[in-house]
Design a protein around this motif. Structure first.
Motif, PDB file in Angstrom:
ATOM      1  N   VAL A 155     -10.300   8.150  -4.746  1.00  0.00           N
ATOM      2  CA  VAL A 155      -9.986   7.062  -5.681  1.00  0.00           C
ATOM      3  C   VAL A 155     -10.120   5.720  -4.951  1.00  0.00           C
ATOM      4  CG1 VAL A 155      -8.416   8.528  -6.977  1.00  0.00           C
ATOM      5  CG2 VAL A 155      -7.519   7.118  -5.134  1.00  0.00           C
ATOM      6  N   ILE A 156      -9.795   4.641  -5.637  1.00  0.00           N
ATOM      7  CA  ILE A 156      -9.853   3.334  -5.003  1.00  0.00           C
ATOM      8  C   ILE A 156      -8.637   3.162  -4.085  1.00  0.00           C
ATOM      9  CG2 ILE A 156      -9.921   0.839  -5.381  1.00  0.00           C
ATOM     10  CD1 ILE A 156     -11.079   1.374  -8.132  1.00  0.00           C
ATOM     11  N   HIS A 157      -8.891   2.754  -2.868  1.00  0.00           N
ATOM     12  CA  HIS A 157      -7.829   2.388  -1.946  1.00  0.00           C
ATOM     13  C   HIS A 157      -8.065   0.927  -1.566  1.00  0.00           C
ATOM     14  CE1 HIS A 157      -6.693   6.628  -1.419  1.00  0.00           C
ATOM     15  NE2 HIS A 157      -7.994   6.882  -1.460  1.00  0.00           N
ATOM     16  N   SER A 158      -7.163   0.360  -0.766  1.00  0.00           N
ATOM     17  CA  SER A 158      -7.393  -1.006  -0.329  1.00  0.00           C
ATOM     18  C   SER A 158      -6.820  -1.169   1.067  1.00  0.00           C
ATOM     19  CB  SER A 158      -6.732  -1.990  -1.294  1.00  0.00           C
ATOM     20  OG  SER A 158      -7.103  -3.308  -0.965  1.00  0.00           O
ATOM     21  N   VAL A 181      -6.705 -13.060  -1.230  1.00  0.00           N
ATOM     22  CA  VAL A 181      -7.100 -11.923  -0.397  1.00  0.00           C
ATOM     23  C   VAL A 181      -5.874 -11.382   0.339  1.00  0.00           C
ATOM     24  CG1 VAL A 181      -8.428 -11.267   1.638  1.00  0.00           C
ATOM     25  CG2 VAL A 181      -9.489 -12.638  -0.141  1.00  0.00           C
ATOM     26  N   HIS A 182      -4.979 -12.271   0.741  1.00  0.00           N
ATOM     27  CA  HIS A 182      -3.772 -11.813   1.437  1.00  0.00           C
ATOM     28  C   HIS A 182      -2.718 -11.268   0.472  1.00  0.00           C
ATOM     29  CE1 HIS A 182      -0.511 -11.370   4.152  1.00  0.00           C
ATOM     30  NE2 HIS A 182       0.135 -12.435   3.752  1.00  0.00           N
ATOM     31  N   VAL A 183      -2.425 -11.979  -0.604  1.00  0.00           N
ATOM     32  CA  VAL A 183      -1.269 -11.590  -1.420  1.00  0.00           C
ATOM     33  C   VAL A 183      -1.621 -10.702  -2.617  1.00  0.00           C
ATOM     34  CG1 VAL A 183       0.234 -13.473  -0.755  1.00  0.00           C
ATOM     35  CG2 VAL A 183      -1.342 -13.788  -2.657  1.00  0.00           C
ATOM     36  N   HIS A 184      -2.905 -10.453  -2.846  1.00  0.00           N
ATOM     37  CA  HIS A 184      -3.308  -9.568  -3.933  1.00  0.00           C
ATOM     38  C   HIS A 184      -2.626  -8.211  -3.792  1.00  0.00           C
ATOM     39  CE1 HIS A 184      -6.190  -8.460  -7.079  1.00  0.00           C
ATOM     40  NE2 HIS A 184      -6.119  -7.272  -6.562  1.00  0.00           N
ATOM     41  N   ASP A 185      -2.149  -7.672  -4.943  1.00  0.00           N
ATOM     42  CA  ASP A 185      -1.486  -6.353  -4.926  1.00  0.00           C
ATOM     43  C   ASP A 185      -0.268  -6.280  -4.019  1.00  0.00           C
ATOM     44  OD1 ASP A 185      -2.599  -4.701  -6.852  1.00  0.00           O
ATOM     45  OD2 ASP A 185      -4.357  -4.250  -5.640  1.00  0.00           O
ATOM     46  N   THR A 186       0.379  -7.426  -3.787  1.00  0.00           N
ATOM     47  CA  THR A 186       1.652  -7.390  -3.061  1.00  0.00           C
ATOM     48  C   THR A 186       2.769  -7.807  -4.013  1.00  0.00           C
ATOM     49  OG1 THR A 186       1.639  -9.699  -2.419  1.00  0.00           O
ATOM     50  CG2 THR A 186       0.500  -8.174  -0.954  1.00  0.00           C
ATOM     51  N   ARG A 219       2.722  -3.868  -3.560  1.00  0.00           N
ATOM     52  CA  ARG A 219       3.448  -3.445  -4.753  1.00  0.00           C
ATOM     53  C   ARG A 219       3.291  -1.940  -4.946  1.00  0.00           C
ATOM     54  NH1 ARG A 219      -0.414  -5.435  -9.713  1.00  0.00           N
ATOM     55  NH2 ARG A 219       1.259  -4.581 -10.965  1.00  0.00           N
ATOM     56  N   ARG A 220       4.102  -1.391  -5.847  1.00  0.00           N
ATOM     57  CA  ARG A 220       4.067   0.033  -6.173  1.00  0.00           C
ATOM     58  C   ARG A 220       4.325   0.905  -4.943  1.00  0.00           C
ATOM     59  NH1 ARG A 220      -1.110  -0.304 -10.368  1.00  0.00           N
ATOM     60  NH2 ARG A 220       0.092  -1.129 -12.079  1.00  0.00           N
ATOM     61  N   TYR A 221       5.227   0.415  -4.071  1.00  0.00           N
ATOM     62  CA  TYR A 221       5.616   1.173  -2.884  1.00  0.00           C
ATOM     63  C   TYR A 221       6.998   1.762  -3.076  1.00  0.00           C
ATOM     64  CZ  TYR A 221       2.072   0.720   0.733  1.00  0.00           C
ATOM     65  OH  TYR A 221       0.941   0.872   1.489  1.00  0.00           O
ATOM     66  N   HIS A 222       7.065   3.079  -2.977  1.00  0.00           N
ATOM     67  CA  HIS A 222       8.344   3.757  -3.120  1.00  0.00           C
ATOM     68  C   HIS A 222       9.108   3.709  -1.804  1.00  0.00           C
ATOM     69  CE1 HIS A 222      10.688   7.719  -3.565  1.00  0.00           C
ATOM     70  NE2 HIS A 222      11.330   6.764  -4.190  1.00  0.00           N
ATOM     71  N   VAL A 223       8.395   3.960  -0.712  1.00  0.00           N
ATOM     72  CA  VAL A 223       9.000   3.969   0.616  1.00  0.00           C
ATOM     73  C   VAL A 223       8.495   2.716   1.329  1.00  0.00           C
ATOM     74  CG1 VAL A 223       9.103   5.236   2.781  1.00  0.00           C
ATOM     75  CG2 VAL A 223       8.975   6.481   0.624  1.00  0.00           C
ATOM     76  N   CYS A 270      -2.114   0.658   2.609  1.00  0.00           N
ATOM     77  CA  CYS A 270      -2.984   0.745   1.440  1.00  0.00           C
ATOM     78  C   CYS A 270      -2.355  -0.113   0.360  1.00  0.00           C
ATOM     79  CB  CYS A 270      -3.097   2.182   0.932  1.00  0.00           C
ATOM     80  SG  CYS A 270      -4.107   2.276  -0.565  1.00  0.00           S
ATOM     81  N   ALA A 271      -3.142  -1.021  -0.213  1.00  0.00           N
ATOM     82  CA  ALA A 271      -2.582  -1.952  -1.190  1.00  0.00           C
ATOM     83  C   ALA A 271      -2.962  -1.617  -2.624  1.00  0.00           C
ATOM     84  CB  ALA A 271      -3.008  -3.380  -0.872  1.00  0.00           C
ATOM     85  N   GLU A 272      -3.897  -0.703  -2.827  1.00  0.00           N
ATOM     86  CA  GLU A 272      -4.269  -0.363  -4.207  1.00  0.00           C
ATOM     87  C   GLU A 272      -3.635   0.969  -4.548  1.00  0.00           C
ATOM     88  OE1 GLU A 272      -6.451  -2.187  -6.622  1.00  0.00           O
ATOM     89  OE2 GLU A 272      -5.066  -0.830  -7.632  1.00  0.00           O
ATOM     90  N   PHE A 273      -2.882   1.002  -5.640  1.00  0.00           N
ATOM     91  CA  PHE A 273      -2.159   2.221  -6.003  1.00  0.00           C
ATOM     92  C   PHE A 273      -3.123   3.404  -6.102  1.00  0.00           C
ATOM     93  CE2 PHE A 273      -0.389   5.073  -9.284  1.00  0.00           C
ATOM     94  CZ  PHE A 273       0.659   5.532  -8.522  1.00  0.00           C
TER      95      PHE A 273
END
Lengths: 551, 314
Positions: free
Chosen positions: B142-145, A390-395, A463-467, B179-182
């Motif tokens: 869309v999906i956000h997180s 839950v914490h590290v998902h999508d990081t 993840r997927r962070y440009h800035v 926001c953690a979901e692209f």
């Protein structure tokens, strides 16, 4: 192991120096046509080797762009949109046009028939067709890239991909859809080949572990890829015709997409890593001159991973809103996959015990694989733990984890395979010291690139962070520095392997002094592999350690 | 720089401390499981390298009991950690009934928060310390997180449904939310501040904010202006289900199923009225899908939740 066949002939310099080389598959035709219309599994393997290497460098260029941009917290090099397109193309190219085909289509194609004592795969023409399909899929992707790219991420999550994304979503979906047929055909070919074309005496118990792992991989390729094709077709239908499948505004369900996508894409991880495990089993046994410890467990664990791998997809959706009970079951099943993986790692380690270990490039690449796979696998267990996920998902923690498996693991094994079988494929030796150096440089560069990302992720960088928040900069700079080393390290083999093509010493049949049918034929092998069908009497990795045990 | 990283790493809730403890425990286990591989590989590579004399007699090529033990023993340890992690996770699905309810609407690329008193904020969330807070979240596109690292919590916000998240922050301070979901072009800019205040400061903050009435009051206005009261009102002649006391009660459906009227059910009944029809009522509720946005629906939900059953005098 030298043979009259391999003696240098002073009248013929270069690639045709030895008689073996003049009679080899490489010399079986000199025109471009003879390559593009070949049905020889070895030539098709070379075609694949060239094409996946090309895609590796395209995907690598996108990675370089990403890492260069992330050196500063602001978006200095690329726009937000440009950055999103860069990581999407990096993912799409690397996953579908490098990692998935990499080991099976090159080394699998080249070695499977040789290892089981066959003259070719079961369906040679289908094998060539599969390469053409792959190239068409790849060219469409490259065209989409030139035409402007896509910005959905390689995961194509809906409804972002169906209605909100700009860019060539449908085109790339079509490209991946097409490339999927190449996977299916290759998998089908391998399954039939292993079932029907084994030489006399080559029972299932006699198969090299490389063949076992490719068999397991082929099962996944055939069973999972159609689901991806269906999913991508549904996205295209939704985007083009407004069919409400995934978009809630049309009565669809966005989580349905995630279920379908990961039902393919989680097994796809095992498509990438199982062949690598097969390579490492060969490399470890060859380096230690010992049978692989617990052959039956290592072979069985490949099949177990292939089966359980189909039942864990929901671990990508712990925070997506799926039911708590579903999450609990998926979490548990994900831990179960750790068992066969642990068996492999511990058995490889035990194989080294009382071996006679040659500290040559294959050993260094195999050791890199094992070390990085252990870190990747155990952080994967952390991700399977619900409260941690839950914490590290999508990081960045996830980014680091899967790069340890796919790049640290699979790419190390790919380079290991290249260094181990190169003398067989080309017939020439390369300078070993350079091989050791690039293995060390890859290992160091890789860890410097990806270890800081575990820390970034646990601190909370998505993840997927440009800035990004400026305090993260120091870790990103470390990571980008590592990526520069990694880039140089990945380019190094290109130089000395090309050098060896012309200037390397002839390899002879068995330069490493190892067992395995592929080492009983000349290097490079003749067009039809075996002069007469071999009869197999010995078990694989039969190194007679008992007799030769030295005090 | 270190200071900056510390604001990311701070534990702002008991749950966050528990997750860190779990990770520490798991890291120890990882160390114990992996150290033998690294140590033995290096040791064997040195001791048994080719050409070096060493005792190589009686090598073992298989040992089923050894293999079973090194697959089962690590697995049992891991199952222990799995139980620990799952218990912690299960807590996240059990919000206390008295939690402060804040509604959240995510859209490309901003977060809108609305407190029960009607206080609104964008890309910032103020909450009182030491009180449970429950977020009901909807997405406009869309999906956000929603990711609050200091709480070690994250929950996707999925269009077409409500997702929930609850926590009790225990350390006043300013932290990050992201926001953690692209979610498209400006995904990396869709973040802000998560501010934990003492009760007194939170009350002061609530009073300072401009308010057009509480969330439920605003819902009541919408309830009248969009004509809901025409059918659902107590004096209405149309045969529509009464909404007083609906929230949290079981509703028998047309097709024989029974559902609990939670926020999600109320939302779906407004936007997708043909999906779950209450038993015994005609199918003539129109959809408000193209009329109301997610923020307005959340207000209506708050209003309907506030409707208690009229006291029946004995």
């Amino acid at each position: 192991m030298t043979n009259a066949l391999d003696a240098p002939d002073p009248h013929n310099a270069g690639i045709s120096e030895t008689r073996a080389e003049r009679e080899s598959y490489l010399r079986a035709g000199h025109t471009l046509r003879s390559w593009l219309l070949t049905t020889d599994h070895k030539r098709i393997a070379i075609l694949y080797l060239i094409s996946v290497t090309l895609f590796f460098f395209i995907g690598g260029a996108a990675a370089a762009l990403i890492r260069a941009d992330l050196v500063t917290p602001g978006g200095d090099l690329l726009t937000n949109e440009g950055y999103n397109r860069a990581f999407t193309i990096h993912g799409v190219i690397m996953v579908w046009f490098f990692l998935i085909p990499s080991i099976p289509t090159t080394f699998g194609n080249f070695l499977l028939p040789l290892m089981i004592g066959a003259r070719d795969v079961a369906f040679p023409r289908l094998n060539l067709l599969s390469w053409y399909i792959f190239v068409i899929g790849g060219l469409i992707t490259v065209y989409a890239l030139i035409a402007g790219g896509v910005d959905t991420g390689w995961t194509f999550y809906t409804p972002l991909s169906s209605f909100f994304a700009n860019g060539h979503v449908v085109l790339v979906a079509v490209a991946v859809f097409i490339a999927g047929f190449s996977s299916i055909l290759t998998g089908l070919n391998f399954i039939v080949t292993v079932h029907k074309l084994r030489a006399p005496g080559m029972t299932w118990r006699h198969l090299p572990l490389f063949v076992w792992s490719h068999y397991a991989t082929s099962l996944i390729l055939v069973l999972a890829t159609p689901v991806l094709a269906i999913t991508l077709a549904l996205i295209a239908a939704e985007r083009l015709f407004g069919l409400g499948i995934f978009d809630p505004a049309l009565g669809g369900d966005p989580l349905l997409f995630q279920h379908l996508f990961w039902f393919y894409s989680h097994p796809a991880v095992y498509i990438m890593v199982l062949p690598a495990m097969g390579v490492v089993s060969e490399l470890v046994a060859a380096s230690a001159r010992k049978p692989v410890f617990g052959y039956a467990f290592v072979a069985g664990s490949s099949i177990a991973i292939a089966i359980i791998g189909f039942l864990v997809w929901g671990h990508h959706m712990f925070v997506a809103g799926q039911s708590m009970y579903a999450s609990t079951v998926f979490s548990f099943l994900s831990l179960v996959v750790a068992v066969p993986s642990a068996i492999k790692v511990y058995n490889w380690t035990a194989t080294l015990h009382k071996g006679r270990i040659a500290l040559d490039p294959p050993f260094f690449f195999a050791a890199s694989f094992i070390g990085l796979f252990v870190i990747g696998g155990l952080t994967g267990l952390a991700l399977a733990m619900l409260a941690i996920d839950v914490h590290v998902h999508d990081t960045y923690f996830v980014v680091a984890h899967f790069h340890y498996i796919m790049v640290g693991g699979t790419v190390s094994a790919y380079f290991g395979a290249l260094h181990y079988w190169w003398p067989k494929m080309i017939g020439r030796k390369y300078p070993l010291v350079w091989g050791r150096l690039s293995a060390a440089a890859i290992f160091f560069g890789f860890n410097l690139t990806f270890f800081p990302q575990f820390i970034l992720g646990y601190l909370g960088m998505p993840r997927r962070y440009h800035v990004y928040d400026p305090p993260f900069q120091v870790l990103h700079v470390l990571s980008s520095a590592g990526a520069s080393i990694l880039a140089v390290a990945y380019l190094m083999p290109a130089f000395y392997l090309f050098y060896s093509l012309r200037y390397g010493d002839p390899a002879g049949r068995n330069p490493w002094g190892v067992t395995g049918l592929e080492w009983t034929v000349p290097s490079p092998p003749p067009k039809h592999n075996f002069m007469e069908t071999p009869i197999v009497t010995e078990l694989p990795y039969d190194y007679h350690v008992e007799r030769e045990g030295e005090q | 720089m270190t200071q900056g990283l510390l604001t990311w790493a701070t534990e702002a809730s008991e749950h966050a401390s528990q997750v860190d403890l779990l990770l520490t425990g798991f890291s120890l286990l990882v160390f114990v499981l992996s150290a033998p591989v690294f140590v033995l590989m290096a040791l064997f590579a040195i001791k048994y390298r080719r050409g070096k004399p060493a005792d190589r007699t009686h090598p073992v090529n298989r040992n089923i009991w050894m293999e079973i033990s090194w697959s089962i023993v690590p697995f049992l340890f891991i199952v222990g950690v799995f139980v620990w992690a799952t218990v912690l996770y299960a807590d996240l699905y059990r919000p206390p009934p008295d939690a402060l309810e804040i509604s959240v609407v995510a859209k490309q690329w901003m977060w809108k928060f609305e407190h029960p008193g009607g206080q609104r904020e964008i890309d910032e969330l103020h909450v009182p310390a030491n009180e449970p807070v429950k977020l009901t979240m909807a997405s406009q596109d869309v999906i956000h997180s929603l990711f609050i690292p200091a709480l070690r919590l994250k929950q996707d916000v999925v269009p077409g449904r409500y997702t929930k998240m609850w926590f009790t922050a225990n350390r006043p301070g300013t932290y990050h939310l992201a926001c953690a979901e692209f979610c498209g072009t400006n995904h990396s800019l869709m973040g802000g501040r998560f501010v934990v205040l003492t009760r007194a400061d939170y009350t002061r903050w609530l009073e300072q904010s401009d308010v057009d009435g509480s969330l439920a009051d605003q819902g009541a206005v919408l309830f009248r202006s969009h004509g809901c009261s025409g059918c659902h009102g107590s004096s209405s002649t149309v045969h529509a289900p009464p909404l007083e006391g609906l929230y949290g009660s079981p509703v028998p459906l047309d097709d024989g199923r029974m559902v609990i009227a939670d926020e999600g059910y109320i939302r779906d009944s407004i936007l997708l009225p043909q999906q779950d029809i209450a038993a015994g009522y005609p199918h003539d509720m129109p959809t408000f899908r193209n009329v109301l946005d997610e923020g307005e629906v959340l207000k209506l939900v708050a209003y309907i939740k506030s409707l208690r059953k009229p006291r029946v005098l004995p």
